[in-house]
Design a protein around this motif. Sequence first.
Motif, PDB file in Angstrom:
ATOM      1  N   ILE A   1      87.478   1.154  24.358  1.00 56.30           N
ATOM      2  CA  ILE A   1      88.393   0.417  25.248  1.00 56.30           C
ATOM      3  C   ILE A   1      88.493   1.123  26.596  1.00 56.30           C
ATOM      4  O   ILE A   1      88.438   0.487  27.652  1.00 56.30           O
ATOM      5  N   LYS A   2      88.625   2.444  26.560  1.00 57.48           N
ATOM      6  CA  LYS A   2      88.676   3.210  27.809  1.00 57.48           C
ATOM      7  C   LYS A   2      87.385   3.040  28.611  1.00 57.48           C
ATOM      8  O   LYS A   2      87.426   2.873  29.834  1.00 57.48           O
ATOM      9  N   ASN A   3      86.245   3.074  27.925  1.00 60.94           N
ATOM     10  CA  ASN A   3      84.961   2.895  28.611  1.00 60.94           C
ATOM     11  C   ASN A   3      84.868   1.516  29.258  1.00 60.94           C
ATOM     12  O   ASN A   3      84.361   1.383  30.375  1.00 60.94           O
ATOM     13  N   ALA A   4      85.352   0.503  28.566  1.00 61.50           N
ATOM     14  CA  ALA A   4      85.329  -0.861  29.113  1.00 61.50           C
ATOM     15  C   ALA A   4      86.192  -0.939  30.368  1.00 61.50           C
ATOM     16  O   ALA A   4      85.782  -1.524  31.378  1.00 61.50           O
ATOM     17  N   LYS A   5      87.357  -0.339  30.302  1.00 70.38           N
ATOM     18  CA  LYS A   5      88.258  -0.342  31.471  1.00 70.38           C
ATOM     19  C   LYS A   5      87.607   0.367  32.651  1.00 70.38           C
ATOM     20  O   LYS A   5      87.592  -0.149  33.772  1.00 70.38           O
TER      21      LYS A   5
ATOM     22  N   ILE B   1      82.901  -4.210  27.722  1.00 67.55           N
ATOM     23  CA  ILE B   1      83.975  -5.054  27.188  1.00 67.55           C
ATOM     24  C   ILE B   1      83.505  -5.728  25.899  1.00 67.55           C
ATOM     25  O   ILE B   1      84.196  -5.694  24.878  1.00 67.55           O
ATOM     26  N   GLU B   2      82.321  -6.309  25.941  1.00 71.66           N
ATOM     27  CA  GLU B   2      81.772  -6.978  24.752  1.00 71.66           C
ATOM     28  C   GLU B   2      81.496  -5.983  23.628  1.00 71.66           C
ATOM     29  O   GLU B   2      81.747  -6.279  22.457  1.00 71.66           O
ATOM     30  N   ILE B   3      81.002  -4.806  23.988  1.00 68.54           N
ATOM     31  CA  ILE B   3      80.740  -3.771  22.979  1.00 68.54           C
ATOM     32  C   ILE B   3      82.050  -3.356  22.309  1.00 68.54           C
ATOM     33  O   ILE B   3      82.120  -3.223  21.090  1.00 68.54           O
ATOM     34  N   ALA B   4      83.082  -3.167  23.108  1.00 68.57           N
ATOM     35  CA  ALA B   4      84.394  -2.780  22.561  1.00 68.57           C
ATOM     36  C   ALA B   4      84.950  -3.878  21.660  1.00 68.57           C
ATOM     37  O   ALA B   4      85.497  -3.595  20.587  1.00 68.57           O
ATOM     38  N   GLN B   5      84.830  -5.136  22.089  1.00 70.32           N
ATOM     39  CA  GLN B   5      85.314  -6.241  21.263  1.00 70.32           C
ATOM     40  C   GLN B   5      84.586  -6.286  19.924  1.00 70.32           C
ATOM     41  O   GLN B   5      85.220  -6.460  18.885  1.00 70.32           O
TER      42      GLN B   5
ATOM     43  N   GLU C   1      94.922  -7.272  17.760  1.00 68.36           N
ATOM     44  CA  GLU C   1      95.027  -8.524  18.518  1.00 68.36           C
ATOM     45  C   GLU C   1      95.318  -8.241  19.990  1.00 68.36           C
ATOM     46  O   GLU C   1      94.697  -8.828  20.884  1.00 68.36           O
ATOM     47  N   ARG C   2      96.271  -7.354  20.235  1.00 70.93           N
ATOM     48  CA  ARG C   2      96.641  -7.041  21.618  1.00 70.93           C
ATOM     49  C   ARG C   2      95.480  -6.424  22.379  1.00 70.93           C
ATOM     50  O   ARG C   2      95.264  -6.718  23.562  1.00 70.93           O
ATOM     51  N   LEU C   3      94.721  -5.563  21.716  1.00 66.02           N
ATOM     52  CA  LEU C   3      93.620  -4.897  22.400  1.00 66.02           C
ATOM     53  C   LEU C   3      92.452  -5.851  22.649  1.00 66.02           C
ATOM     54  O   LEU C   3      91.800  -5.772  23.698  1.00 66.02           O
ATOM     55  N   VAL C   4      92.210  -6.773  21.733  1.00 61.00           N
ATOM     56  CA  VAL C   4      91.181  -7.780  21.977  1.00 61.00           C
ATOM     57  C   VAL C   4      91.609  -8.670  23.141  1.00 61.00           C
ATOM     58  O   VAL C   4      90.801  -9.009  24.012  1.00 61.00           O
ATOM     59  N   LEU C   5      92.882  -9.015  23.192  1.00 61.36           N
ATOM     60  CA  LEU C   5      93.402  -9.804  24.306  1.00 61.36           C
ATOM     61  C   LEU C   5      93.268  -9.047  25.622  1.00 61.36           C
ATOM     62  O   LEU C   5      92.864  -9.604  26.642  1.00 61.36           O
TER      63      LEU C   5
END
Length: 180
Positions: A122-126, A164-168, A64-68
Amino acid sequence: METVAFILIAVIFVVAEIVLGYYMLHQTKEFVTNEQKKTLLEIQKISEAETRKVVTPIQLQSYERLVLFLERMKPDNLVLRCYEPDMSTRLLRDVMIKNIRDEYEHNLSQQLYISSQAWAYIKNAKEEIINILNSLTPKDSENITPTAYAGLIFEKMTGSQSQIEIAQEFLKKEIQQRFN
């Protein structure tokens, strides 16, 4: 002769007692060992169940926290959260990047509860969003307003699927696989 027969019978009884005693000792040892194994298995089962009771909610909370975090990194949410009316374009960019990095650092411990692959997404999205923010800031940022800069960010992010969308999507699939 009677004495020899008596001694022979006594020896037979003593040998029988020794054999019987050894057999009983061996059976008792085997019984105790089996009982210890059963008890250890029960303790492990209880421990695993208790561990699951504790870890599962933490894992769910982590997802939940990571999706947020990913949601908060989306440009529309990021700009709305960071923009102040009298900001320069460079300051807006710096505040957004600081916000992303602070939230990332705040969520670093969450990688313990997800797969390495999910954390890599997540790292890639950031990194993608920080690179976009940096690449769209002109060297002479005084020539572009923060509103125009935000427009450039939105333009860049529309059309193709962002990291971001891929990570989600990956997090959603992973959590479904883990908990279904």
